[in-house]
Design a protein around this motif. Sequence first.
Motif, mmCIF file in Angstrom:
data_model
loop_
_atom_site.group_PDB
_atom_site.id
_atom_site.type_symbol
_atom_site.label_atom_id
_atom_site.label_comp_id
_atom_site.label_asym_id
_atom_site.label_seq_id
_atom_site.Cartn_x
_atom_site.Cartn_y
_atom_site.Cartn_z
ATOM 1 N N THR A 164 0.850 -1.190 0.000
ATOM 2 C CA THR A 164 0.000 0.000 0.000
ATOM 3 C C THR A 164 0.890 1.247 0.000
ATOM 4 O OG1 THR A 164 0.026 0.152 2.417
ATOM 5 C CG2 THR A 164 -1.723 -1.206 1.435
ATOM 6 N N GLU A 166 0.959 3.266 2.228
ATOM 7 C CA GLU A 166 1.411 3.422 3.619
ATOM 8 C C GLU A 166 2.617 2.529 3.927
ATOM 9 O OE1 GLU A 166 -1.957 2.960 2.797
ATOM 10 O OE2 GLU A 166 -2.163 5.145 2.884
ATOM 11 N N ASN A 167 2.585 1.260 3.455
ATOM 12 C CA ASN A 167 3.715 0.379 3.814
ATOM 13 C C ASN A 167 4.820 0.359 2.745
ATOM 14 O OD1 ASN A 167 3.022 -1.638 1.862
ATOM 15 N ND2 ASN A 167 1.613 -2.623 3.270
ATOM 16 N N GLN A 170 8.409 1.352 3.750
ATOM 17 C CA GLN A 170 9.179 0.360 4.527
ATOM 18 C C GLN A 170 9.821 -0.672 3.609
ATOM 19 O OE1 GLN A 170 6.522 -1.333 7.568
ATOM 20 N NE2 GLN A 170 5.427 0.610 7.422
#
Length: 209
Positions: A164, A166-167, A170
């Motif tokens: 996503t 959001e991830n 990372q």
Amino acid sequence: MTTYSDRVEAVMRLAPVVPVLVIEDVAHAVPIAEALVAGGLPALEVTLRTPCALDVIKAMKTVPGATVGAGTVLSPSDMEKALDAGAEFLVSPGLTPALGEAALKADVPLLPGTANATDIMLALDMGFDRLKFFPAMAAGGPPALKAISAPLASAKFCPTGGVTPENAPQWLALDAVICVGGSWMVPKGTPDVAKIEADARIASKLGAA
Ligand SMILES: O=C(O)C(=O)C[C@H](O)[C@H](O)COP(=O)(O)O
């Protein structure tokens, strides 16, 4: 001399995110590809999951700046159909000897799917070191890939599956990750090209330092 691995990596380096596309209507192909390319995502993975996928590949190839590949390539026969349609790279959820050998023989960039150390070692044995990590989140997320890739440092990845906005940072922060794949930029249904372009623009800047 450019190696096979270099050519796969060149596709992976076109952008930090490869949109994974499930297109139901060939009429959507060109507007979606134009929006993604305009937003800064030129590498497009058209999954062979819909009846019109091969026609979608053909249509998207007419869009300037697009590098169009086929996803969900499960067999040499899928590969042949994708290449006939003009696919410039291939992505598979896994790796079989038949598919791997066919891709190497055809000298077409293939990102084979791997989910654990054994998969990766088998892929390395076959000559593939630029790999998809799938299903990325379900297979353990960034901590899993970080741990698995430590002893297998020659392999580099495109994590896909549950990635996503959001991830993604990372994943992109891992040394072993070159790019990620994801479907979030192009939801099902009639495309909202302004939103696709805007989401692509955000995706194209993910991972930037
Ligand atoms: O179709 C294929 O060949 C696949 O391997 C599956 C896709 O890569 C994922 O379905 C994308 O995952 P999401 O971004 O979570 O939607």
